[in-house]
Design an enzyme around this catalytic site. Structure first.
Site, PDB file in Angstrom:
ATOM      1  N   GLU A  69       0.976  -1.261  -0.040  1.00 15.21           N
ATOM      2  CA  GLU A  69       0.021   0.180   0.003  1.00 15.21           C
ATOM      3  C   GLU A  69       0.904   1.284  -0.122  1.00 15.21           C
ATOM      4  O   GLU A  69       2.034   1.388   0.598  1.00 15.21           O
ATOM      5  CB  GLU A  69      -1.050  -0.221   1.185  1.00 15.21           C
ATOM      6  CG  GLU A  69      -1.862  -1.250   1.304  1.00 15.21           C
ATOM      7  CD  GLU A  69      -2.946  -1.341   2.395  1.00 15.21           C
ATOM      8  OE1 GLU A  69      -3.624  -2.106   2.092  1.00 15.21           O
ATOM      9  OE2 GLU A  69      -2.999  -0.477   3.056  1.00 15.21           O
ATOM     10  N   CYS A 115       3.721   8.518   1.331  1.00 13.25           N
ATOM     11  CA  CYS A 115       4.257   7.186   2.172  1.00 13.25           C
ATOM     12  C   CYS A 115       4.343   6.120   1.155  1.00 13.25           C
ATOM     13  O   CYS A 115       3.482   5.605   0.927  1.00 13.25           O
ATOM     14  CB  CYS A 115       3.273   7.020   3.380  1.00 13.25           C
ATOM     15  SG  CYS A 115       3.989   6.089   4.473  1.00 13.25           S
ATOM     16  N   CYS A 119       6.519  -7.488   6.949  1.00  9.30           N
ATOM     17  CA  CYS A 119       7.647  -6.972   7.625  1.00  9.30           C
ATOM     18  C   CYS A 119       8.051  -7.992   8.654  1.00  9.30           C
ATOM     19  O   CYS A 119       7.197  -8.715   9.047  1.00  9.30           O
ATOM     20  CB  CYS A 119       7.325  -5.505   8.444  1.00  9.30           C
ATOM     21  SG  CYS A 119       8.761  -4.783   9.006  1.00  9.30           S
ATOM     22  N   CYS A 145       6.582  -5.533  15.052  1.00  3.29           N
ATOM     23  CA  CYS A 145       6.246  -4.574  16.011  1.00  3.29           C
ATOM     24  C   CYS A 145       4.839  -4.469  16.552  1.00  3.29           C
ATOM     25  O   CYS A 145       3.765  -4.827  15.820  1.00  3.29           O
ATOM     26  CB  CYS A 145       6.585  -3.173  15.787  1.00  3.29           C
ATOM     27  SG  CYS A 145       8.170  -2.519  15.196  1.00  3.29           S
ATOM     28  N   CYS A 154       1.722  -2.659  15.116  1.00  3.92           N
ATOM     29  CA  CYS A 154       1.613  -2.387  13.639  1.00  3.92           C
ATOM     30  C   CYS A 154       1.077  -3.488  13.071  1.00  3.92           C
ATOM     31  O   CYS A 154       1.349  -4.564  13.094  1.00  3.92           O
ATOM     32  CB  CYS A 154       2.953  -2.001  13.126  1.00  3.92           C
ATOM     33  SG  CYS A 154       3.154  -1.793  11.502  1.00  3.92           S
ATOM     34  N   GLY A 165       6.847  -2.252   5.775  1.00  2.54           N
ATOM     35  CA  GLY A 165       8.348  -2.836   5.651  1.00  2.54           C
ATOM     36  C   GLY A 165       9.127  -2.072   6.288  1.00  2.54           C
ATOM     37  O   GLY A 165       9.022  -0.731   6.518  1.00  2.54           O
ATOM     38  N   GLU A 166      10.487  -2.691   6.510  1.00  3.49           N
ATOM     39  CA  GLU A 166      11.693  -1.890   6.978  1.00  3.49           C
ATOM     40  C   GLU A 166      12.547  -1.471   5.965  1.00  3.49           C
ATOM     41  O   GLU A 166      13.316  -2.432   5.451  1.00  3.49           O
ATOM     42  CB  GLU A 166      12.705  -2.776   8.277  1.00  3.49           C
ATOM     43  CG  GLU A 166      13.719  -2.467   8.641  1.00  3.49           C
ATOM     44  CD  GLU A 166      13.984  -0.908   9.194  1.00  3.49           C
ATOM     45  OE1 GLU A 166      14.634  -0.087   8.577  1.00  3.49           O
ATOM     46  OE2 GLU A 166      13.341  -0.474   9.928  1.00  3.49           O
ATOM     47  N   SER A 189      12.522   6.118   7.279  1.00  6.00           N
ATOM     48  CA  SER A 189      12.126   5.778   8.749  1.00  6.00           C
ATOM     49  C   SER A 189      12.662   4.357   8.983  1.00  6.00           C
ATOM     50  O   SER A 189      12.527   3.330   8.343  1.00  6.00           O
ATOM     51  CB  SER A 189      10.752   5.881   8.770  1.00  6.00           C
ATOM     52  OG  SER A 189      10.315   5.692  10.008  1.00  6.00           O
ATOM     53  N   SER A 224      11.795   5.242  14.286  1.00  2.66           N
ATOM     54  CA  SER A 224      10.596   4.809  15.047  1.00  2.66           C
ATOM     55  C   SER A 224      11.056   4.268  16.530  1.00  2.66           C
ATOM     56  O   SER A 224      11.516   3.139  16.712  1.00  2.66           O
ATOM     57  CB  SER A 224      10.191   3.488  14.332  1.00  2.66           C
ATOM     58  OG  SER A 224       9.584   3.731  13.004  1.00  2.66           O
ATOM     59  N   LEU A 225      10.791   5.282  17.477  1.00  8.90           N
ATOM     60  CA  LEU A 225      11.423   5.017  18.842  1.00  8.90           C
ATOM     61  C   LEU A 225      10.417   4.060  19.862  1.00  8.90           C
ATOM     62  O   LEU A 225      10.491   3.184  20.294  1.00  8.90           O
ATOM     63  CB  LEU A 225      11.681   6.446  19.678  1.00  8.90           C
ATOM     64  CG  LEU A 225      12.327   6.276  20.940  1.00  8.90           C
ATOM     65  CD1 LEU A 225      13.597   5.683  20.944  1.00  8.90           C
ATOM     66  CD2 LEU A 225      12.251   7.557  21.536  1.00  8.90           C
ATOM     67  N   HIS A 226       9.113   4.908  19.978  1.00  8.27           N
ATOM     68  CA  HIS A 226       7.937   4.299  20.796  1.00  8.27           C
ATOM     69  C   HIS A 226       8.075   3.899  21.982  1.00  8.27           C
ATOM     70  O   HIS A 226       7.259   3.405  22.710  1.00  8.27           O
ATOM     71  CB  HIS A 226       7.538   2.937  19.923  1.00  8.27           C
ATOM     72  CG  HIS A 226       7.351   3.214  18.509  1.00  8.27           C
ATOM     73  ND1 HIS A 226       6.610   4.309  17.839  1.00  8.27           N
ATOM     74  CD2 HIS A 226       7.662   2.742  17.170  1.00  8.27           C
ATOM     75  CE1 HIS A 226       6.722   4.531  16.408  1.00  8.27           C
ATOM     76  NE2 HIS A 226       7.331   3.444  16.307  1.00  8.27           N
ATOM     77  N   ASN A 259      -3.453   4.281  16.078  1.00  9.94           N
ATOM     78  CA  ASN A 259      -4.624   4.054  15.152  1.00  9.94           C
ATOM     79  C   ASN A 259      -5.124   2.853  15.227  1.00  9.94           C
ATOM     80  O   ASN A 259      -4.428   1.785  15.072  1.00  9.94           O
ATOM     81  CB  ASN A 259      -4.349   4.421  13.919  1.00  9.94           C
ATOM     82  CG  ASN A 259      -4.060   5.925  13.682  1.00  9.94           C
ATOM     83  OD1 ASN A 259      -4.713   6.822  13.954  1.00  9.94           O
ATOM     84  ND2 ASN A 259      -2.597   6.175  13.142  1.00  9.94           N
ATOM     85  N   CYS A 313      -1.418   5.865   9.999  1.00 11.10           N
ATOM     86  CA  CYS A 313      -0.096   5.144  10.438  1.00 11.10           C
ATOM     87  C   CYS A 313      -0.552   3.999  11.139  1.00 11.10           C
ATOM     88  O   CYS A 313      -1.292   3.945  12.330  1.00 11.10           O
ATOM     89  CB  CYS A 313       0.513   6.202  11.345  1.00 11.10           C
ATOM     90  SG  CYS A 313       2.251   5.772  11.710  1.00 11.10           S
TER      91      CYS A 313
END
Length: 382
Positions: free
Chosen positions: A96, A109, A116, A120, A123, A170-171, A202, A224-226, A302, A345
């Site tokens: 996407e 984006c 992936c 995470c 996600c 994906g990473e 990212s 991407s810390l989180h 989200n 996101c």
């Protein structure tokens, strides 16, 4: 990239790769820029349309090469103007691409992988697992498709797409070579001419590849810390067990320093209710980032089915933001966009299979209109 027919797909070739290709078929290097303009500025996928290229060369290109982007399965437009394309790549999987308009800015984006492997916990993309890396043509093909969708051909100053972020599925750093090639095309004047400050990669924290990045490109970097500590980040972003925060932030600072400019790291932080949104987490984050020049994007979670997480209250979000702001950080809260089409996101891949089943009608309509569209493009160039 050569397909099963033996033809090389020119869509994903950088300028240097395109020059080598033309030399390999006995042609002058300047043809590379000529053909790249037709592909990326005009959105052309037919050699016969390249009117300033001689007939003999067009016939040679027809035998040896092609211009092939990913197959568009569907295109959805949100009530807030956000757009989402579902495209099918060579592996058979769907990925996407999301376009987010905001004032004079239009951010695309872009996905780098089908699925992936990093898993995470918050996600939806990670929940489907890893399927395949995208080729350079499939990565830049998403920009190519979106650009044509907005009628931004030929390229104009007032382009719909002003920014590109490698923040889709994906990473990116686990598909390093293909992503680097695609980002070079985004910035090349024969490609899309987007400023290096407006192309952002990212990452969740693949330290060895962050260390390698500055040797190849100087795009903006987002992390991407989180989570503000290793214990919590190990749960939310499992790759942290391999590359913990101290190592990760040092690598990010080294990358930003290598750029030799006043560039700052972007910190992405998804706020999860009662998980990482408490005042003590903000205090830990202040301490963690005190020596890292950065700006912070807070992203309210989200929701997607069976995630097990919830969005924090507006009061909790505001309190977290205020604590960081009062400590001297530049902090924004990302507005949720495209939620009604599962384009927000963390939601990517939410309804892919449903849309795939509806794709046949879309493709049939697109094929019926292709001849008319081709005539319109040709007329615009005359």
């Amino acid at each position: 990239m050569t397909d099963t027919t033996g033809k090389i797909n020119l869509l994903g070739l950088t300028l240097q790769e395109m020059e080598k290709f033309f030399e390999s078929i006995g042609e002058k290097r300047f043809r590379a820029g000529q053909v790249m303009k037709w592909i990326h500025h005009y959105g052309v996928d037919n050699f016969e349309a390249m009117t300033n290229v001689g007939k003999a060369l067009r016939e040679k290109l027809e035998r040896r090469a092609e211009i092939r982007g990913p197959e568009v399965v569907s295109e959805d437009i949100s009530s807030d103007g956000t757009r989402k394309w579902v495209v099918r790549v060579a592996s058979g999987s769907c990925v996407e691409t999301v376009y987010i308009p905001q004032g004079k800015r239009g951010t695309l984006c872009v996905s780098s992988q089908a699925g992936c492997a990093l898993d995470c916990s918050f996600c939806s993309t990670g929940k489907q697992g890893f399927n395949s890396n995208l080729t350079a043509a499939e990565v830049i093909g998403q920009v190519w498709i979106a650009n044509k969708s907005f009628g931004s051909v030929p390229a104009t100053v007032d382009r719909a797409i002003t920014n590109v972020v490698m923040m889709g599925m994906g990473e990116p750093l686990l598909n390093f070579d293909n992503v680097i090639a695609a980002m070079h095309l985004m910035m090349d004047d024969f490609g899309y001419g987007i400023s290096k400050r407006r192309v952002t990669l990212s990452t969740s924290g693949v330290v060895p590849m962050i260390d390698e990045l500055a040797k190849h490109i100087d795009v903006s970097l987002a992390l991407s810390l989180h989570a503000p500590n290793d214990a919590l980040r190990n749960q939310l972003v499992p790759i942290n067990k391999k590359y913990p925060l101290k190592m990760l932030l040092e690598s990010c600072r080294n990358y930003m320093s290598a750029l030799g400019e006043k560039r700052v790291l972007t910190i992405e932080y998804t706020l999860l209710k009662d998980v990482n949104d408490k005042p003590e987490h903000a205090v830990e984050m202040i301490e963690l980032l005190k020596d890292t020049p950065c700006k912070i994007n807070l992203i309210p979670f989200n929701p997607f089915p069976h995630s097990g997480y919830e969005r924090p209250s507006n009061n909790a979000i505001r309190r977290f933001q205020d604590l960081l702001h009062h400590a001297g950080f530049n902090v924004t809260v990302r507005t949720t966009r495209g939620e009604d089409i599962d384009a927000a996101c963390g939601q990517l891949v939410g309804q892919v299979m449903d849309r795939t089943r509806r794709s046949e009608r879309y493709i049939a309509v697109r094929e019926l209109s292709a001849e008319t569209e081709g005539a319109q493009v040709a007329a615009a160039r005359t």
